[in-house]
Design a protein around this motif. Structure first.
Motif, PDB file in Angstrom:
ATOM      1  N   LEU A  24       0.822  -1.202   0.000  1.00 23.46           N
ATOM      2  CA  LEU A  24       0.000   0.000   0.000  1.00 23.46           C
ATOM      3  C   LEU A  24       0.866   1.265   0.000  1.00 23.46           C
ATOM      4  CD1 LEU A  24      -2.798   1.297   0.165  1.00 23.46           C
ATOM      5  CD2 LEU A  24      -2.655   1.099   2.652  1.00 23.46           C
ATOM      6  N   VAL A  25       1.845   1.341   0.893  1.00 24.88           N
ATOM      7  CA  VAL A  25       2.684   2.527   1.000  1.00 24.88           C
ATOM      8  C   VAL A  25       3.495   2.735  -0.275  1.00 24.88           C
ATOM      9  CG1 VAL A  25       4.640   3.555   2.220  1.00 24.88           C
ATOM     10  CG2 VAL A  25       2.797   2.457   3.504  1.00 24.88           C
ATOM     11  N   PHE A  26       4.094   1.660  -0.792  1.00 22.19           N
ATOM     12  CA  PHE A  26       4.894   1.797  -2.004  1.00 22.19           C
ATOM     13  C   PHE A  26       4.015   2.183  -3.194  1.00 22.19           C
ATOM     14  CE2 PHE A  26       6.775   0.068  -5.907  1.00 22.19           C
ATOM     15  CZ  PHE A  26       8.009   0.706  -5.887  1.00 22.19           C
ATOM     16  N   GLY A  27       2.851   1.549  -3.310  1.00 20.71           N
ATOM     17  CA  GLY A  27       1.971   1.853  -4.438  1.00 20.71           C
ATOM     18  C   GLY A  27       1.491   3.292  -4.421  1.00 20.71           C
ATOM     19  N   LEU A  28       1.197   3.827  -3.237  1.00 19.70           N
ATOM     20  CA  LEU A  28       0.729   5.214  -3.137  1.00 19.70           C
ATOM     21  C   LEU A  28       1.868   6.210  -3.344  1.00 19.70           C
ATOM     22  CD1 LEU A  28      -1.765   4.971  -0.131  1.00 19.70           C
ATOM     23  CD2 LEU A  28      -2.285   4.990  -2.585  1.00 19.70           C
ATOM     24  N   CYS A  29       3.035   5.890  -2.800  1.00 18.11           N
ATOM     25  CA  CYS A  29       4.166   6.814  -2.928  1.00 18.11           C
ATOM     26  C   CYS A  29       4.704   6.870  -4.356  1.00 18.11           C
ATOM     27  CB  CYS A  29       5.281   6.403  -1.971  1.00 18.11           C
ATOM     28  SG  CYS A  29       4.878   6.637  -0.228  1.00 18.11           S
ATOM     29  N   MET A  30       4.647   5.752  -5.068  1.00 16.43           N
ATOM     30  CA  MET A  30       5.200   5.679  -6.423  1.00 16.43           C
ATOM     31  C   MET A  30       4.086   5.632  -7.475  1.00 16.43           C
ATOM     32  SD  MET A  30       8.494   5.690  -6.003  1.00 16.43           S
ATOM     33  CE  MET A  30       9.126   5.030  -7.551  1.00 16.43           C
ATOM     34  N   ALA A  31       2.960   6.225  -7.173  1.00 17.59           N
ATOM     35  CA  ALA A  31       1.796   6.102  -8.055  1.00 17.59           C
ATOM     36  C   ALA A  31       2.021   6.724  -9.419  1.00 17.59           C
ATOM     37  CB  ALA A  31       0.572   6.733  -7.382  1.00 17.59           C
ATOM     38  N   LYS A  32       2.854   7.759  -9.513  1.00 20.10           N
ATOM     39  CA  LYS A  32       3.050   8.449 -10.787  1.00 20.10           C
ATOM     40  C   LYS A  32       4.006   7.720 -11.728  1.00 20.10           C
ATOM     41  CE  LYS A  32       1.926  13.090  -9.152  1.00 20.10           C
ATOM     42  NZ  LYS A  32       2.346  14.509  -9.077  1.00 20.10           N
ATOM     43  N   ASP A  33       4.650   6.681 -11.216  1.00 16.63           N
ATOM     44  CA  ASP A  33       5.594   5.906 -12.029  1.00 16.63           C
ATOM     45  C   ASP A  33       4.853   4.782 -12.739  1.00 16.63           C
ATOM     46  OD1 ASP A  33       7.694   4.430 -13.105  1.00 16.63           O
ATOM     47  OD2 ASP A  33       9.011   4.849 -11.407  1.00 16.63           O
ATOM     48  N   LEU A  34       5.009   4.677 -14.041  1.00 16.76           N
ATOM     49  CA  LEU A  34       4.317   3.643 -14.808  1.00 16.76           C
ATOM     50  C   LEU A  34       4.757   2.244 -14.399  1.00 16.76           C
ATOM     51  CD1 LEU A  34       2.361   2.944 -17.115  1.00 16.76           C
ATOM     52  CD2 LEU A  34       4.290   3.131 -18.707  1.00 16.76           C
ATOM     53  N   SER A  35       6.018   2.099 -13.974  1.00 18.81           N
ATOM     54  CA  SER A  35       6.513   0.780 -13.577  1.00 18.81           C
ATOM     55  C   SER A  35       5.792   0.258 -12.342  1.00 18.81           C
ATOM     56  CB  SER A  35       8.016   0.841 -13.315  1.00 18.81           C
ATOM     57  OG  SER A  35       8.320   1.797 -12.311  1.00 18.81           O
ATOM     58  N   THR A  36       5.181   1.143 -11.557  1.00 20.91           N
ATOM     59  CA  THR A  36       4.400   0.705 -10.396  1.00 20.91           C
ATOM     60  C   THR A  36       3.204  -0.120 -10.832  1.00 20.91           C
ATOM     61  OG1 THR A  36       5.065   2.693  -9.199  1.00 20.91           O
ATOM     62  CG2 THR A  36       3.172   1.507  -8.336  1.00 20.91           C
ATOM     63  N   LEU A  37       2.663   0.197 -11.988  1.00 23.69           N
ATOM     64  CA  LEU A  37       1.542  -0.581 -12.520  1.00 23.69           C
ATOM     65  C   LEU A  37       1.964  -2.024 -12.781  1.00 23.69           C
ATOM     66  CD1 LEU A  37      -1.428  -0.380 -13.453  1.00 23.69           C
ATOM     67  CD2 LEU A  37      -0.580   0.180 -15.731  1.00 23.69           C
ATOM     68  N   TYR A  38       3.164  -2.203 -13.326  1.00 21.59           N
ATOM     69  CA  TYR A  38       3.679  -3.552 -13.562  1.00 21.59           C
ATOM     70  C   TYR A  38       3.988  -4.255 -12.238  1.00 21.59           C
ATOM     71  CZ  TYR A  38       4.219  -1.643 -18.247  1.00 21.59           C
ATOM     72  OH  TYR A  38       3.976  -1.055 -19.458  1.00 21.59           O
ATOM     73  N   PHE A  39       4.484  -3.488 -11.283  1.00 19.34           N
ATOM     74  CA  PHE A  39       4.758  -4.059  -9.958  1.00 19.34           C
ATOM     75  C   PHE A  39       3.480  -4.588  -9.323  1.00 19.34           C
ATOM     76  CE2 PHE A  39       4.472  -3.075  -5.387  1.00 19.34           C
ATOM     77  CZ  PHE A  39       5.385  -3.989  -4.887  1.00 19.34           C
ATOM     78  N   LEU A  40       2.408  -3.805  -9.372  1.00 19.74           N
ATOM     79  CA  LEU A  40       1.135  -4.237  -8.791  1.00 19.74           C
ATOM     80  C   LEU A  40       0.581  -5.443  -9.537  1.00 19.74           C
ATOM     81  CD1 LEU A  40      -0.495  -0.734  -8.166  1.00 19.74           C
ATOM     82  CD2 LEU A  40       0.491  -2.277  -6.463  1.00 19.74           C
ATOM     83  N   GLY A  41       0.788  -5.485 -10.847  1.00 19.94           N
ATOM     84  CA  GLY A  41       0.378  -6.671 -11.606  1.00 19.94           C
ATOM     85  C   GLY A  41       1.148  -7.911 -11.183  1.00 19.94           C
ATOM     86  N   GLY A  42       2.449  -7.734 -10.919  1.00 13.85           N
ATOM     87  CA  GLY A  42       3.255  -8.861 -10.445  1.00 13.85           C
ATOM     88  C   GLY A  42       2.826  -9.334  -9.070  1.00 13.85           C
ATOM     89  N   VAL A  43       2.492  -8.393  -8.181  1.00 17.71           N
ATOM     90  CA  VAL A  43       2.011  -8.768  -6.847  1.00 17.71           C
ATOM     91  C   VAL A  43       0.681  -9.514  -6.963  1.00 17.71           C
ATOM     92  CG1 VAL A  43       1.222  -7.876  -4.616  1.00 17.71           C
ATOM     93  CG2 VAL A  43       3.201  -6.847  -5.740  1.00 17.71           C
ATOM     94  N   TYR A  44      -0.165  -9.078  -7.871  1.00 21.39           N
ATOM     95  CA  TYR A  44      -1.453  -9.748  -8.104  1.00 21.39           C
ATOM     96  C   TYR A  44      -1.225 -11.204  -8.526  1.00 21.39           C
ATOM     97  CZ  TYR A  44      -6.148 -10.521 -10.032  1.00 21.39           C
ATOM     98  OH  TYR A  44      -7.403 -11.018 -10.311  1.00 21.39           O
ATOM     99  N   LEU A  45      -0.295 -11.421  -9.467  1.00 18.87           N
ATOM    100  CA  LEU A  45       0.025 -12.781  -9.910  1.00 18.87           C
ATOM    101  C   LEU A  45       0.648 -13.594  -8.779  1.00 18.87           C
ATOM    102  CD1 LEU A  45       1.476 -12.039 -13.475  1.00 18.87           C
ATOM    103  CD2 LEU A  45      -0.799 -12.896 -12.889  1.00 18.87           C
TER     104      LEU A  45
END
Length: 225
Positions: A24-45
């Motif tokens: 949660l903290v990393f996703g909110l702090c790095m929300a403007k970075d497009l690579s965060t979207l891939y990170f969240l997708g990886g966590v989902y998998l």
């Protein structure tokens, strides 16, 4: 939380809380970075691989609605792609972060907190809070069914709402609270530091740390790359 989302072998509850906080903290702090979207997708998998597929599938319609709403409004107002990505990441960070907590039984968290000697006032309050909302839902349904059998199906009338719904619901909740206090007392539940044992304690294993290590590794990769 609903029981059908529980997994057979969830991650250790305290590690689950740490995972939720880190993602949660990393996703909110790095929300403007497009690579965060891939990170969240990886966590989902990752959560899918660890057996949280019910919770993963359960958040998809919620994600579709809220991402469409907030990302759509952000783009319509700002016309800025980066801000739209940030809005998407913020919504997904919250939803992906809570996945392991949806598959965790509240009683397992209480037992884990008791194992590290957290105040029993805190753990008892947490357990009651977790079970209150499903209980309230059942009681509202029961009162509504009783209203229908008595021909008072509408709650638009203030008199019907008060006499046929609010009063019976309040009385049922008061009776349940009395039963709960007696149940706690008869089971020997005390709030002082009297020694106690934990029924079915959860054991922390190295496998419980694996998701956390993978998530932290993903954070390091996003920051480095």
């Amino acid at each position: 939380m609903t029981s059908f989302l529980y997994v057979r072998r969830p991650i250790y509850p305290l590690v689950t809380l740490l995972l939720v906080l880190v993602v949660l903290v990393f996703g909110l702090c790095m929300a403007k970075d497009l690579s965060t979207l891939y990170f969240l997708g990886g966590v989902y998998l990752l959560y899918l691989a660890f057996g949280y597929w019910k919770a993963c599938l359960g958040i998809l319609p919620v994600a579709a609605v809220f991402v469409g709403l907030f990302a759509g409004l952000t783009y319509a107002i700002s016309k800025d792609t980066q801000e739209t990505v940030a809005a998407t990441n913020r919504v997904l960070a919250v939803l992906v972060a809570v996945i392991p907590s949806l598959g965790m039984k509240p009683i397992d968290l209480v037992r884990s907190l008791n194992a590290i000697h957290v105040s029993r006032k805190v753990t008892l309050g947490m357990l009651i809070t977790w079970t209150f909302f499903p209980l309230l839902k059942r009681e509202v349904k029961t009162v509504r069914e009783a209203m229908k059998t008595r021909g008072a199906s509408s709650v638009l009338s203030p008199q019907v709402l008060y006499r046929s719904f609010l009063v019976p619901l309040t009385m049922r909740l008061v009776n349940i609270s009395d039963t709960l206090s007696l149940s706690v007392e008869t089971r020997g539940y005390v709030l002082d530091r009297t020694p106690f044992t934990i029924y079915h304690p959860r054991r922390l294993t190295m496998l419980d740390f694996l998701p956390l290590l993978l998530v932290v590794s993903g954070i390091v990769l996003v920051c480095v790359l």
